[in-house]
Motif scaffolding. Sequence first.
Motif, mmCIF file in Angstrom:
data_model
loop_
_atom_site.group_PDB
_atom_site.id
_atom_site.type_symbol
_atom_site.label_atom_id
_atom_site.label_comp_id
_atom_site.label_asym_id
_atom_site.label_seq_id
_atom_site.Cartn_x
_atom_site.Cartn_y
_atom_site.Cartn_z
ATOM 1 N N ASN A 235 0.842 -1.185 0.000
ATOM 2 C CA ASN A 235 0.000 0.000 0.000
ATOM 3 C C ASN A 235 0.881 1.239 0.000
ATOM 4 O O ASN A 235 1.700 1.415 0.875
ATOM 5 C CB ASN A 235 -0.891 -0.031 1.250
ATOM 6 N N PRO A 236 0.702 2.159 -0.975
ATOM 7 C CA PRO A 236 1.558 3.344 -1.018
ATOM 8 C C PRO A 236 1.277 4.325 0.114
ATOM 9 O O PRO A 236 2.070 5.205 0.354
ATOM 10 C CB PRO A 236 1.245 3.961 -2.377
ATOM 11 N N THR A 237 0.168 4.194 0.823
ATOM 12 C CA THR A 237 -0.129 5.074 1.946
ATOM 13 C C THR A 237 -0.564 4.247 3.151
ATOM 14 O O THR A 237 -1.727 4.185 3.494
ATOM 15 C CB THR A 237 -1.231 6.085 1.582
ATOM 16 N N PRO A 238 0.389 3.591 3.800
ATOM 17 C CA PRO A 238 0.039 2.789 4.973
ATOM 18 C C PRO A 238 -0.547 3.655 6.078
ATOM 19 O O PRO A 238 -0.342 4.866 6.117
ATOM 20 C CB PRO A 238 1.356 2.177 5.409
ATOM 21 N N LEU A 239 -1.258 3.026 6.962
ATOM 22 C CA LEU A 239 -1.926 3.733 8.048
ATOM 23 C C LEU A 239 -0.976 4.585 8.887
ATOM 24 O O LEU A 239 -1.378 5.612 9.408
ATOM 25 C CB LEU A 239 -2.664 2.730 8.935
ATOM 26 N N ARG A 240 0.261 4.190 8.999
ATOM 27 C CA ARG A 240 1.215 4.958 9.811
ATOM 28 C C ARG A 240 1.530 6.329 9.225
ATOM 29 O O ARG A 240 2.120 7.164 9.895
ATOM 30 C CB ARG A 240 2.521 4.179 9.968
ATOM 31 N N GLU A 241 1.167 6.574 7.995
ATOM 32 C CA GLU A 241 1.589 7.802 7.324
ATOM 33 C C GLU A 241 0.634 8.973 7.478
ATOM 34 O O GLU A 241 0.909 10.051 6.966
ATOM 35 C CB GLU A 241 1.882 7.506 5.861
ATOM 36 N N THR A 242 -0.485 8.793 8.178
ATOM 37 C CA THR A 242 -1.347 9.933 8.512
ATOM 38 C C THR A 242 -1.642 9.875 9.999
ATOM 39 O O THR A 242 -1.624 8.796 10.612
ATOM 40 C CB THR A 242 -2.693 9.910 7.744
#
Length: 126
Positions: free
Chosen positions: A99-106
Amino acid sequence: YETPTAAVVHTRFPTFSAVSDPNIDIAISEALRAVDNSWFEGDYQSAIMYYAAHLLVTEGAPGAPGGATGGGSGVVQSESIGDSSITWGLSSGGGGSANPTPLRETSYGRNYLRLLRLNQPPVALI
């Protein structure tokens, strides 16, 4: 267990005031696949809202914070000036996720993960 509505999301996250109710409803529907009645009732609505907010930001919902790029992260693989296009690569901090935007990134995703750990703790078999 009450499922949050778009109005509740607008109240909880005023930064999404420009996001339409139908877009929020779609994100809530998707978030419901990640949160169920096995969660603590007090965490149920918050988890759904955090997950939905993460989706709205990373998928670039019109009016969501993060702009047209959807809060993308990682390395820019391509960009265009005419008609403003950008393509994000995978983040190096993604923990191996495709996933290019894993949950850790927001911040919304990190809050969802915090609630996930409280409600679905890892199990160790010995």
